[in-house]
Design a protein around this motif. Structure first.
Motif, PDB file in Angstrom:
ATOM      1  N   TYR A  90     -14.835  20.157  44.799  1.00 36.96           N
ATOM      2  CA  TYR A  90     -16.046  19.511  44.286  1.00 36.96           C
ATOM      3  C   TYR A  90     -17.273  20.294  44.761  1.00 36.96           C
ATOM      4  CZ  TYR A  90     -19.800  16.207  43.501  1.00 36.96           C
ATOM      5  OH  TYR A  90     -20.972  15.621  43.088  1.00 36.96           O
ATOM      6  N   ASP A  91     -17.284  20.695  46.029  1.00 41.40           N
ATOM      7  CA  ASP A  91     -18.412  21.455  46.568  1.00 41.40           C
ATOM      8  C   ASP A  91     -18.585  22.775  45.820  1.00 41.40           C
ATOM      9  OD1 ASP A  91     -18.818  19.431  48.418  1.00 41.40           O
ATOM     10  OD2 ASP A  91     -17.774  20.485  50.042  1.00 41.40           O
ATOM     11  N   ALA A  92     -17.471  23.427  45.489  1.00 40.97           N
ATOM     12  CA  ALA A  92     -17.536  24.686  44.744  1.00 40.97           C
ATOM     13  C   ALA A  92     -18.103  24.463  43.343  1.00 40.97           C
ATOM     14  CB  ALA A  92     -16.152  25.324  44.656  1.00 40.97           C
ATOM     15  N   LEU A  93     -17.635  23.417  42.669  1.00 44.26           N
ATOM     16  CA  LEU A  93     -18.144  23.108  41.333  1.00 44.26           C
ATOM     17  C   LEU A  93     -19.631  22.772  41.401  1.00 44.26           C
ATOM     18  CD1 LEU A  93     -17.699  22.699  38.313  1.00 44.26           C
ATOM     19  CD2 LEU A  93     -16.887  20.381  38.807  1.00 44.26           C
ATOM     20  N   ASN A  94     -20.020  21.982  42.387  1.00 44.92           N
ATOM     21  CA  ASN A  94     -21.425  21.622  42.566  1.00 44.92           C
ATOM     22  C   ASN A  94     -22.268  22.882  42.779  1.00 44.92           C
ATOM     23  OD1 ASN A  94     -23.592  19.701  42.948  1.00 44.92           O
ATOM     24  ND2 ASN A  94     -23.502  20.231  45.120  1.00 44.92           N
ATOM     25  N   ALA A  95     -21.778  23.819  43.581  1.00 49.38           N
ATOM     26  CA  ALA A  95     -22.504  25.068  43.838  1.00 49.38           C
ATOM     27  C   ALA A  95     -22.661  25.885  42.560  1.00 49.38           C
ATOM     28  CB  ALA A  95     -21.784  25.893  44.903  1.00 49.38           C
ATOM     29  N   VAL A  96     -21.620  25.935  41.747  1.00 47.38           N
ATOM     30  CA  VAL A  96     -21.684  26.708  40.501  1.00 47.38           C
ATOM     31  C   VAL A  96     -22.666  26.067  39.520  1.00 47.38           C
ATOM     32  CG1 VAL A  96     -20.357  27.488  38.487  1.00 47.38           C
ATOM     33  CG2 VAL A  96     -19.392  27.690  40.771  1.00 47.38           C
ATOM     34  N   VAL A  97     -22.629  24.735  39.399  1.00 46.18           N
ATOM     35  CA  VAL A  97     -23.566  24.052  38.501  1.00 46.18           C
ATOM     36  C   VAL A  97     -25.000  24.304  38.966  1.00 46.18           C
ATOM     37  CG1 VAL A  97     -24.382  21.808  37.682  1.00 46.18           C
ATOM     38  CG2 VAL A  97     -21.937  22.272  37.773  1.00 46.18           C
ATOM     39  N   ASN A  98     -25.244  24.183  40.258  1.00 50.38           N
ATOM     40  CA  ASN A  98     -26.592  24.415  40.780  1.00 50.38           C
ATOM     41  C   ASN A  98     -27.032  25.860  40.598  1.00 50.38           C
ATOM     42  OD1 ASN A  98     -27.546  21.825  41.706  1.00 50.38           O
ATOM     43  ND2 ASN A  98     -25.897  21.909  43.203  1.00 50.38           N
ATOM     44  N   GLU A  99     -26.114  26.805  40.751  1.00 50.76           N
ATOM     45  CA  GLU A  99     -26.439  28.216  40.537  1.00 50.76           C
ATOM     46  C   GLU A  99     -26.758  28.474  39.061  1.00 50.76           C
ATOM     47  OE1 GLU A  99     -27.081  32.327  40.874  1.00 50.76           O
ATOM     48  OE2 GLU A  99     -27.268  30.679  42.299  1.00 50.76           O
ATOM     49  N   ALA A 100     -26.014  27.842  38.154  1.00 43.68           N
ATOM     50  CA  ALA A 100     -26.290  28.002  36.720  1.00 43.68           C
ATOM     51  C   ALA A 100     -27.690  27.485  36.396  1.00 43.68           C
ATOM     52  CB  ALA A 100     -25.239  27.277  35.887  1.00 43.68           C
ATOM     53  N   MET A 101     -28.045  26.334  36.943  1.00 42.29           N
ATOM     54  CA  MET A 101     -29.381  25.778  36.700  1.00 42.29           C
ATOM     55  C   MET A 101     -30.455  26.693  37.299  1.00 42.29           C
ATOM     56  SD  MET A 101     -28.918  21.631  36.999  1.00 42.29           S
ATOM     57  CE  MET A 101     -28.177  21.622  38.632  1.00 42.29           C
ATOM     58  N   ALA A 102     -30.228  27.192  38.513  1.00 40.03           N
ATOM     59  CA  ALA A 102     -31.201  28.087  39.152  1.00 40.03           C
ATOM     60  C   ALA A 102     -31.355  29.384  38.361  1.00 40.03           C
ATOM     61  CB  ALA A 102     -30.766  28.386  40.588  1.00 40.03           C
ATOM     62  N   ALA A 103     -30.249  29.908  37.842  1.00 40.97           N
ATOM     63  CA  ALA A 103     -30.308  31.142  37.046  1.00 40.97           C
ATOM     64  C   ALA A 103     -31.112  30.921  35.767  1.00 40.97           C
ATOM     65  CB  ALA A 103     -28.896  31.617  36.711  1.00 40.97           C
ATOM     66  N   CYS A 104     -30.907  29.774  35.113  1.00 46.73           N
ATOM     67  CA  CYS A 104     -31.666  29.456  33.894  1.00 46.73           C
ATOM     68  C   CYS A 104     -33.154  29.304  34.207  1.00 46.73           C
ATOM     69  CB  CYS A 104     -31.135  28.178  33.250  1.00 46.73           C
ATOM     70  SG  CYS A 104     -29.516  28.355  32.490  1.00 46.73           S
ATOM     71  N   GLU A 105     -33.464  28.606  35.293  1.00 51.73           N
ATOM     72  CA  GLU A 105     -34.866  28.427  35.674  1.00 51.73           C
ATOM     73  C   GLU A 105     -35.522  29.768  35.992  1.00 51.73           C
ATOM     74  OE1 GLU A 105     -34.423  25.601  38.843  1.00 51.73           O
ATOM     75  OE2 GLU A 105     -34.429  23.893  37.462  1.00 51.73           O
ATOM     76  N   ALA A 106     -34.833  30.614  36.738  1.00 41.73           N
ATOM     77  CA  ALA A 106     -35.392  31.925  37.100  1.00 41.73           C
ATOM     78  C   ALA A 106     -35.620  32.781  35.857  1.00 41.73           C
ATOM     79  CB  ALA A 106     -34.466  32.644  38.074  1.00 41.73           C
ATOM     80  N   ALA A 107     -34.676  32.767  34.936  1.00 40.14           N
ATOM     81  CA  ALA A 107     -34.812  33.579  33.723  1.00 40.14           C
ATOM     82  C   ALA A 107     -35.948  33.077  32.852  1.00 40.14           C
ATOM     83  CB  ALA A 107     -33.506  33.575  32.936  1.00 40.14           C
ATOM     84  N   SER A 108     -36.133  31.771  32.755  1.00 35.69           N
ATOM     85  CA  SER A 108     -37.206  31.245  31.906  1.00 35.69           C
ATOM     86  C   SER A 108     -38.575  31.545  32.507  1.00 35.69           C
ATOM     87  CB  SER A 108     -37.035  29.745  31.662  1.00 35.69           C
ATOM     88  OG  SER A 108     -37.221  29.014  32.857  1.00 35.69           O
ATOM     89  N   GLN A 109     -38.658  31.715  33.824  1.00 31.48           N
ATOM     90  CA  GLN A 109     -39.931  32.013  34.475  1.00 31.48           C
ATOM     91  C   GLN A 109     -40.212  33.507  34.545  1.00 31.48           C
ATOM     92  OE1 GLN A 109     -39.518  30.012  38.209  1.00 31.48           O
ATOM     93  NE2 GLN A 109     -39.530  27.983  37.262  1.00 31.48           N
ATOM     94  N   ALA A 110     -39.211  34.348  34.342  1.00 37.28           N
ATOM     95  CA  ALA A 110     -39.371  35.795  34.468  1.00 37.28           C
ATOM     96  C   ALA A 110     -39.927  36.437  33.212  1.00 37.28           C
ATOM     97  CB  ALA A 110     -38.026  36.434  34.815  1.00 37.28           C
ATOM     98  N   ASP A 111     -40.134  35.655  32.158  1.00 37.61           N
ATOM     99  CA  ASP A 111     -40.591  36.164  30.876  1.00 37.61           C
ATOM    100  C   ASP A 111     -41.809  37.075  30.936  1.00 37.61           C
ATOM    101  OD1 ASP A 111     -39.207  35.701  28.634  1.00 37.61           O
ATOM    102  OD2 ASP A 111     -40.443  34.033  27.949  1.00 37.61           O
ATOM    103  N   ALA A 112     -42.811  36.692  31.690  1.00 37.78           N
ATOM    104  CA  ALA A 112     -44.080  37.398  31.678  1.00 37.78           C
ATOM    105  C   ALA A 112     -43.972  38.813  32.240  1.00 37.78           C
ATOM    106  CB  ALA A 112     -45.114  36.608  32.467  1.00 37.78           C
TER     107      ALA A 112
END
Length: 198
Positions: free
Chosen positions: A147-169
């Motif tokens: 469960y901890d591993a799955l939670n880490a992967v979900v959180n990493e996916a969300m962080a990656a999406c957030e970082a990519a959406s902010q890196a546009d400029a």
């Protein structure tokens, strides 16, 4: 006549069994961008076409790809919110519709991220897709360290999406689709580097 009536005439490439200089010259005189003679190597065909089409068409394709990439980046905040919402539903206990939705989101992200060179999103989403596929098949949520591993992967996916959406400029128009994902102050990551949960 058709080429004269179009604002932007299509690029024509002829495929022919007649590989003699006069047939080639006649086709080029008609306005062909190039001629490919049979027999040809199917594996090399895409490169042959790209070489014949040249930079003008490559520039148009790049602009179209950049527009689609911009749509993908613009969708990332909503994707992140959906990932969060579905994960929160799952964290309360197994929910088949939330599990299937999370699996579908991971699958879409993994494919699109690869196309647009977002290695971090793609690698993380690929791992998430594999994990969710197993849990959807079993209709269960993992326990303990799984469960901890799955939670880490979900959180990493969300962080990656957030970082990519902010890196546009950071990227001038027309260049982002060619650069692997990187946030402010980060070096681009190798798209082949997979995220590995602890």
């Amino acid at each position: 006549a058709l080429r004269q009536r179009l604002a932007q005439p299509p690029l024509l490439i002829f495929l022919t069994a007649q590989d003699d200089p006069s047939a080639r010259a006649a086709l080029l005189a008609l306005g062909a961008a190039g001629v490919i003679a049979k027999p040809f190597a199917p594996a090399a065909m895409a490169q042959d076409v790209a070489n014949l089409v040249g930079l003008a068409a490559a520039g148009r394709a790049s602009r179209r790809l950049d527009a689609v990439a911009a749509e993908f980046r613009a969708s990332l905040p909503a994707v992140t919110a959906d990932l969060r919402r579905n994960w929160q539903r799952l964290a309360k206990g197994w929910d088949a519709s939330a599990g299937e939705a999370l699996l579908a989101q991971a699958h879409k992200l993994a494919g699109a991220a690869g196309l647009f060179c977002y290695g971090r999103i793609g690698a993380t989403s690929d791992v998430l897709e594999g994990m969710m596929r197993r849990h959807v098949r079993n209709q269960t949520l993992p326990a303990g360290t799984d469960y901890d591993a799955l939670n880490a992967v979900v959180n990493e996916a969300m962080a990656a999406c957030e970082a990519a959406s902010q890196a546009d400029a950071e990227y001038p128009e027309g260049t982002r689709s060619m650069v692997p994902d990187a946030g402010p102050g980060q070096k681009p990551t190798d798209p082949g580097t997979a995220f590995k949960p602890r």
